[in-house]
Design an enzyme around this catalytic site. Structure first.
Site, short mmCIF file in Angstrom:
data_model
loop_
_atom_site.label_atom_id
_atom_site.label_comp_id
_atom_site.label_asym_id
_atom_site.label_seq_id
_atom_site.Cartn_x
_atom_site.Cartn_y
_atom_site.Cartn_z
N HIS A 475 35.34 36.96 38.63
CA HIS A 475 35.71 37.96 37.86
C HIS A 475 34.82 38.49 36.85
O HIS A 475 34.90 39.52 36.15
CB HIS A 475 37.21 37.65 37.02
CG HIS A 475 38.03 39.13 36.89
ND1 HIS A 475 37.40 40.33 36.55
CD2 HIS A 475 39.44 39.25 36.70
CE1 HIS A 475 38.33 41.09 36.20
NE2 HIS A 475 39.41 40.59 36.46
N TYR A 591 50.84 43.67 29.69
CA TYR A 591 49.40 44.01 29.94
C TYR A 591 49.20 44.81 31.07
O TYR A 591 49.50 44.50 32.29
CB TYR A 591 48.61 42.75 30.11
CG TYR A 591 47.24 42.97 30.20
CD1 TYR A 591 46.41 42.30 29.23
CD2 TYR A 591 46.56 43.24 31.41
CE1 TYR A 591 45.04 42.54 29.10
CE2 TYR A 591 45.04 43.41 31.43
CZ TYR A 591 44.44 43.15 30.54
OH TYR A 591 43.11 43.29 30.21
N THR A 604 37.33 46.96 30.46
CA THR A 604 38.70 47.41 30.60
C THR A 604 39.29 47.42 29.36
O THR A 604 38.66 47.11 28.27
CB THR A 604 39.47 46.35 31.52
OG1 THR A 604 39.28 45.19 30.86
CG2 THR A 604 39.12 46.32 32.94
#
Length: 786
Positions: A475, A591, A604
């Site tokens: 990630h 979230y 993000t």
């Protein structure tokens, strides 16, 4: 098994007559062709650097400016207003001696033309940056576009009329702004209001106001200074502190997965599926390297998104460290790393400077599958080191993998374009228990056996025994939409462009003189083998605790939702709030990932989907209030969610700003009770939409069975849910739900059922209003027709 040796360019032996030198012309030819390919890539990079460096102008526009200046001078006019003469006076003495007066004038005119051309380029880029900094268009109502926005669209289209390369817009994208601290604190308090009792909210308000009036302003000044200096004031700290400094396992906790088609497996032949998949991925890499991919844009607009995340897609790995990991990226790699039944291989995918055909890669993969040699001692579960805690892996790497054959083999994995696992299991929606098998498919992609993936690679491809495929992505280097774009291209190219023969094999010819795939050799001491067992135990406990549930929602899709004039994402997010309330009897901090790629190097931002408006709607519906009262509340909740999403996209979010303020406070060595409490709040409902970005690659009308399943991730909180969803076509939404078995309050299957029911209940509520409105307008319409 001994290491397979590659052909060498020359051999020599010492004889009584002297040195006997034997040249291998075939090997020398391979070296020559490989060098030609390398130089072609360098020339291509230089060319692309020039083209994107002058965008939105073109390199040929320099010639136009030069001709225009010379033509004006020919007509006895001085367009430079004396600057050409001044340039001529300051030419080097050598030019004054070697050139005539007319030649000096020509050189001066060329210099002036070039400077004018560069000035025009800077002006155009500045104008483009100003245009891309305008975000008011996002807040305008559908069908009510202001005149300012219409002019803005026209100017943006004019400046973007030339065909851009992948990175052409990078230097023209605006920098992420630092929001006013007053706005961030105010929005934060609004976001937590439905989660707190009156006394708790009063205490939090006092904490927030004290922070804003005292320490907050000091931290804000440092953050604004960073924003002036850095390209993006969030991204580097986000990458380092959220991802790379994490010392726990990245498997499940950070890495995420992507799935194959839901109903279709293009071929049941494992080696063939690997051949086409590897080829498609390398074709995509070629497009990235040549910058032939079109820049990603906001859907339905000409507004570009930042493409910086594409730079580290291939030839990248995350290497462990004691305090922080490091992302390592290599410019190129001509091989991939392959794992099969406990053995590691290096598979060269180029020969003589050309990419192997899919059939040749299939041939090489089949040779690996047919290799029956056993793993070396400690080799079979070595990948568990990447699945466990980071510090033990860092110590092992430094002590036992920094030299010798272990370093060479580890380099082959880390420098590979990407990692391939040839799994010996079958997966997919199949057999007598398709729903259960779909859940097992998700778990397999998320963590596998905890040692048969290399979780440090930028992404690992998994090819199953029955031809099903998937990927597991690290990630830290990029977010899911970047990987999703790659995976969409790969699936479409595999199924529709490359294709298979009738018996399921790859198309093309095979050069059977290809050297065998190179078996990697290890010397793994007992200390490493002991640590592998420890890391595997940690990873296995984490994997066993994950409860995954994947289900296609077929009742309706975005087609029916849009007919209600509601955003599909807002509809789903409010549905998730309703589902969670029914599941847990309350609300939680929610979230939802939103991108900030309207800005340079944007990653993000968080959309806090649990709002006052959404909670008011859920309470009204659950309390049995009249439908006429619930519908307006839903509309308010939907509009509020859309506004929160827009704020997050345009740099006015809450969480990244507070996170950076917290980092500054740590550097200054000061404590903030407010920031400490904010950043310790658990996200019990973590959600994300996987966007479909290249629908033109999939012809769902003629091939409706080629539906993507999307992907998912593990739960963020021990007592929470992770929910990923992908809106496919007009009539389907695929959900991925995860939680932990160890929490008695959560159950992924139960929550999945709650999601389905919530979405259907909201649709029933809104559809009833539509039917009423239709009946109410039917008679007047009939009278009019009469």
């Amino acid at each position: 098994m001994a290491e397979a040796h590659q052909a060498v360019a020359f051999q020599f032996t010492i004889t009584p007559e002297g040195i006997d030198l034997q040249l291998s012309y075939q090997a020398l030819n391979q070296i020559y062709l490989s060098g030609v390919r390398s130089w072609k890539k360098r020339v291509s990079r230089m060319r692309n650097s020039l083209i994107k460096g002058v965008y939105p102008a073109s390199p040929s526009s320099w010639l136009f400016v030069v001709i225009a200046i010379l033509a004006t001078m020919y007509m006895r006019s001085d367009p430079s207003m004396g600057l050409i003469t001044k340039i001529q006076q300051h030419l080097p003495l050598s030019l004054h001696v070697s050139l005539s007066s007319q030649g000096q004038t020509m050189v001066s005119a060329l210099v002036f033309s070039t400077l004018l051309w560069l000035s025009l380029i800077l002006a155009l880029r500045f104008c483009l940056k100003l245009l891309l900094s305008y975000h008011q268009w996002m807040f305008e109502q559908h069908g009510r576009v202001s005149n300012v926005t219409k002019v803005w669209v026209t100017l943006l289209r004019l400046l973007s009329s030339r065909k851009p390369l992948l990175y052409s817009y990078q230097t023209s994208l605006p920098h992420l702004p630092v929001p006013p601290i007053k706005d961030t604190v105010s929005r934060y308090l609004q976001s937590v209001r439905p989660l707190l009792t009156d006394p708790e909210y009063k205490r939090m308000t006092e904490l927030a106001n004290h922070f804003e009036l005292n320490l907050g302003n000091r931290l804000q000044r440092y953050l604004k200074l960073k924003a002036l200096w850095a390209t993006n004031y969030v991204s580097d700290w986000w990458e380092e502190y959220i991802y790379l400094r994490s010392r726990g396992p990245i498997m499940v906790n950070s890495n995420y997965y992507g799935m194959d088609f839901l109903y279709v497996t293009p071929t049941p032949v494992q080696a063939a599926r690997a051949g086409n998949t590897i080829t498609a991925l390398l074709l995509y890499r070629r497009k990235v390297n040549r910058e032939e991919l079109k820049p990603t844009r906001v859907p339905g607009t000409v507004i570009p998104l930042c493409a910086a995340q594409c730079e580290r897609m291939f030839n990248t790995t995350r290497t462990p460290g004691d305090q922080t990991d490091v992302l390592q990226h290599w410019q190129d790699s001509e091989f991939v790393a392959v794992y099969h039944k406990g053995r590691y291989f290096r598979l060269w995918v180029y020969r003589a400077g050309r990419l192997l055909s899919p059939r040749e890669i299939e041939y090489q993969i089949q040779r690996i599958l047919d290799d029956l040699s056993p793993p070396q001692p400690g080799e079979d579960k070595l990948g568990a080191l990447t699945a466990g805690d980071r510090m033990p892996w860092s110590r092992m790497r430094k002590q036992y993998f920094s030299s010798g054959i272990n370093k060479r083999s580890l380099d082959a994995i880390e420098r590979a374009a990407f990692f391939i696992t040839l799994d010996d299991e079958e997966q997919g929606m199949r057999g007598e228990d398709p729903a259960g098998n779909l859940d097992r498919y998700a778990k397999s992609l998320l963590h596998g056996k905890c040692y048969d993936r290399w979780f440090d690679k930028s992404f690992s491809i998994v090819i199953y025994k029955n031809g099903k495929s998937g990927l597991n992505a690290e990630h830290s280097w990029a977010d899911a939409p970047t990987v999703a774009h790659l995976w969409e291209y790969t699936l479409a190219t595999d199924a529709f462009q490359l294709g298979y023969t009738e018996d399921g094999h790859c198309k093309g010819d095979v050069d059977r003189t290809l050297p065998m795939p190179q078996r990697l050799v290890w010397d793994i001491p007992s200390e490493v083998q002991a640590q592998v067992c420890i890391s595997l135990a940690v990873a296995q406990a984490l994997a066993d605790d994950v409860d995954c549930h994947v289900f296609p929602f077929r009742e309706f899709g975005k087609g029916r939702i849009k007919k209600l004039r509601v955003s599909p994402d807002a509809f789903i997010q409010i549905g998730l709030q309703l589902a969670y309330y029914r599941d847990r009897g309350g609300f939680c901090l929610t979230y939802e990932a939103s991108m900030t790629r309207l800005f340079r190097e944007g990653r993000t931002e968080t959309v806090r989907s649990c709002s006052n408006e959404s909670s008011a709607f859920v309470k009204a519906l659950e309390n049995g209030e009249a439908e006429e009262q619930c519908r307006p509340l839903f509309r308010l909740a939907s509009e509020r969610h859309q506004n929160l999403y827009r704020l997050a996209m345009t740099g006015a979010g809450i969480d990244r700003h507070l996170f950076c303020l917290y980092v500054v406070s740590k550097y200054l060595g000061v404590e903030s009770p407010f920031l400490k409490e904010v950043l310790s709040e658990p996200w019990r409902l973590s959600t994300s939409q996987t966007p479909v970005q290249q629908m033109e690659l999939f012809d769902l009308k003629n091939n409706p069975e080629f539906i993507s399943l999307g992907g998912g991730f593990g739960p963020v909180a021990d007592d929470g849910y992770g929910v990923s969803y992908i809106i496919v076509g007009e009539d389907m939404i695929n959900f991925h739900v995860s939680s932990k078995h160890s929490c008695s309050q959560t159950d992924s299957h139960r929550f999945g059922a709650q999601i389905s029911k919530a979405l259907q209940d909201i649709m029933t509520l809104l559809s009833a209003d539509t039917k009423t409105a239709t009946k109410g307008t039917a008679k007047p319409q009939a009278k009019k027709l009469l």
